[in-house]
Design an enzyme around this catalytic site. Structure first.
Site, PDB file in Angstrom:
ATOM      1  N   CYS A 143      74.279  57.640 -53.586  1.00 12.48           N
ATOM      2  CA  CYS A 143      73.492  58.044 -54.757  1.00 12.48           C
ATOM      3  C   CYS A 143      74.371  58.538 -55.894  1.00 12.48           C
ATOM      4  O   CYS A 143      73.878  58.980 -56.922  1.00 12.48           O
ATOM      5  CB  CYS A 143      72.470  59.122 -54.389  1.00 12.48           C
ATOM      6  SG  CYS A 143      73.192  60.678 -53.852  1.00 12.48           S
ATOM      7  N   HIS A 184      78.479  64.259 -68.847  1.00 12.12           N
ATOM      8  CA  HIS A 184      77.131  64.122 -69.411  1.00 12.12           C
ATOM      9  C   HIS A 184      77.037  62.917 -70.341  1.00 12.12           C
ATOM     10  O   HIS A 184      76.065  62.157 -70.313  1.00 12.12           O
ATOM     11  CB  HIS A 184      76.757  65.387 -70.181  1.00 12.12           C
ATOM     12  CG  HIS A 184      76.314  66.509 -69.294  1.00 12.12           C
ATOM     13  ND1 HIS A 184      76.416  67.829 -69.659  1.00 12.12           N
ATOM     14  CD2 HIS A 184      75.759  66.510 -68.072  1.00 12.12           C
ATOM     15  CE1 HIS A 184      75.945  68.586 -68.691  1.00 12.12           C
ATOM     16  NE2 HIS A 184      75.542  67.813 -67.718  1.00 12.12           N
TER      17      HIS A 184
END
EC number: 2.7.3.9
Length: 556
Positions: free
Chosen positions: A486, A186
């Site tokens: 992606c 994160h």
């Protein structure tokens, strides 16, 4: 001569400044017994602290917006988890104080996560941060957090919780370095979104003395202690050259000889769209729809709510390509109404498309909502399934799309090595492939993407991973279909050239990376990219692959 340390560069740019360390607090409360008469009061204190922390996380998310908002809202849900609160209440009822009850309940849940497979263990840092915030509030001590400083600095921490990373002020925090984490953690993702140079997985960083002058290169992962004037000038010149190249670069992604490589954005919802548009994204290569579902883990959002969210993103890219990933639940994104609660290793269990095929009504509602959201819009909608393992998976998804009346291209994500190995078979059922390099590396190397100790195996330059990408791209070319990337690999400008050379037809990344990738692609011909790709694949390690590709592209 300055000392050089090497970590994992996760966010481009150079930062030169003095070290400041993340503040800490003593957060293990004393074990003190309370009387039965005090239990109700202590339970009330615990609930008030939990509510306050959840509200603070949500407020921080709203201030930060975009990807950070989704992450922080997910943390707020952890804070208010009803099972956790029930355990806190039980512990207080048998004599614990509010703070000790919270601490012990979270510790028990932490042990469950840590033992539930490496993928779930990656959420432990988030859980620890929520616990620390609740206990700090109950103890009345300062929250661990970013240090106060009037002068710009480089922040060093063991790890950075999303709540800290999301609100970093780039005017003060020139860059950051963490001892733990990985390239797809994160903190790394949010650093790229903020445009703050960052290095993760650098053991021993915490031992660097406060006030030491350091230089951080977020592209290479190099940290220089007490850099010489010459080294500082060299790094600053390189940063200035990059900045000038970015300013001069615009328009669609392409190599210098005109080979088109569309540059798309990864988004989590409408809040991420403005940054993507400003960066010149040619569309969306990954619309992560799971964040809409994480608002309430007990039930799926209504069709109307889904239509509203999807349409806002689709409207932002008229005539552009928008690739939507249907709900990717499970593993680190459990949903009570969808994913099993007792899987021994959720990352290898019922997640992604497997969950949706077990709950066809959830998939049907989402596909119907996407069809309605696209009605009357000139956008080129494409919809793909996560965690496709074989042709049977691809067929089941394509059939569901047709049954929902979806007028769009149907695709499959390549995140499991079997999908890369059997890509031509899968392409008999769908019209495009999209490589999720984060999970593809995780499954290819048995290396959790959140664990710093195995970060070298999560490096997207690993030749074995490049082989799997090449196999997928070659299969797509043979079938006359497209194959994009992606995953976070697409955000590395040098690696973007290699991916183009492997035959990848589009690249999708966080908006902040698009200008870097566009400028770097524009410097090289397709033939150079192909030679760089061949050199990288011929290497035996990620570092050798990077050096070999760099040598080709720099003409050495």
């Amino acid at each position: 001569m300055e000392t050089t340390l090497r970590g994992v560069g996760v966010s481009h740019g150079v930062a030169i400044g003095e070290v400041r360390h993340m503040g800490t607090a003593v957060l293990e409360p004393p074990a003190r017994q309370i009387t039965a008469d005090e239990a109700a009061r202590e339970q009330g204190r615990a609930r008030q602290a939990v509510s306050a922390v959840a509200a603070d996380l949500i407020a921080r998310g709203q201030l930060a917006g975009g990807e950070a908002q989704h992450v922080l809202e997910a943390q707020a849900m952890i804070a208010e988890d009803p099972e956790l609160m029930a355990d806190v209440d039980r512990r207080i009822a048998v004599g614990s104080t509010a703070e000790r009850g919270v601490y012990d309940a979270f510790a028990a849940y932490r042990d469950l996560l840590a033992g539930a497979g490496e993928y779930m263990a990656g959420r432990v840092a988030d859980l620890d941060d929520v616990r620390n915030r609740i206990v700090a509030r109950l103890l009345g001590v300062p929250m661990p957090g970013v240090p106060d400083s009037d002068e710009p600095y480089v922040l060093i921490a063991r790890d950075l919780a999303p709540a800290d990373t999301a609100l970093l002020d780039p005017a003060l925090v020139l860059g950051f370095v963490t001892e733990e984490g990985g390239p797809t953690s994160h903190s790394a993702i949010l650093a790229r979104a903020l445009g703050v140079p960052a290095i993760v997985a650098l053991p021993g960083a915490g031992e660097i003395a406060e006030g030491t002058m350091i230089a951080v290169d977020g592209s290479t992962g190099d940290l220089f202690l007490d850099p010489s004037a010459e080294k500082r000038a060299e790094l600053e010149a390189a940063a200035a050259e990059r900045k000038a190249a970015l300013a001069a670069s615009s328009g669609p992604g392409a190599t210098s000889d005109g080979h088109k490589v569309p540059l798309l954005a990864n988004v989590g919802g409408p809040a991420d769209v403005p940054a993507a548009v400003e960066a010149g994204a040619e569309g969306v290569g990954l619309f992560r729809t799971e964040f809409l579902f994480l608002d309430d883990s007990k039930k799926a959002p209504s069709e109307e709510k889904q239509i509203e969210s999807y349409r806002k993103v689709l409207e932002a890219f008229p005539e552009g390509r928008v690739v939507v990933r249907v709900l990717d639940a499970g593993a680190d994104k459990p949903l009570d109404f969808l994913t099993p609660a007792d899987e021994p290793n959720p990352a290898l269990g019922v997640r992604g498309l497997r969950s949706l095929l077990d709950h066809p009504e959830v998939l049907r509602t989402q596909l119907t909502a996407l069809a309605k959201a696209a009605e009357g819009l000139p956008v080129h909608l494409e919809v793909m399934a996560p965690m496709v393992a074989d042709r049977a998976d691809a067929k089941a998804f394509a059939d569901a799309c047709r049954e929902a009346g979806l007028q769009a291209k149907f695709g499959a994500m390549v995140e499991i090595p079997s999908a890369a190995l059997r890509a031509r078979s899968i392409l008999q059922e769908v019209e495009f492939l999209s490589l999720g390099t984060n999970d593809l590396a995780q499954y290819a190397f048995a290396a959790d993407r959140q664990v710093g100790a195995v970060s070298r195996l999560q490096d997207p330059w690993q030749p074995a991973l490049l082989d799997l990408i090449a196999m997928s791209a070659e299969a797509a070319k043979a079938e006359g279909k497209s194959c994009g990337v992606c995953g976070e690999a697409a955000s590395d400008p040098l690696l973007a050239c290699v991916l183009a050379g492997l035959g990848v037809t589009s690249l999708s990344m966080g908006a902040a990376s698009i200008p870097y990738v566009r400028a770097t692609l524009a410097k090289h011909t397709l033939a150079q990219c192909e030679r760089a790709a061949a050199a990288a694949r011929a290497a035996d390690s990620a570092e050798e692959a990077r050096v070999a590709a760099q040598a080709v592209l720099s003409g050495e």
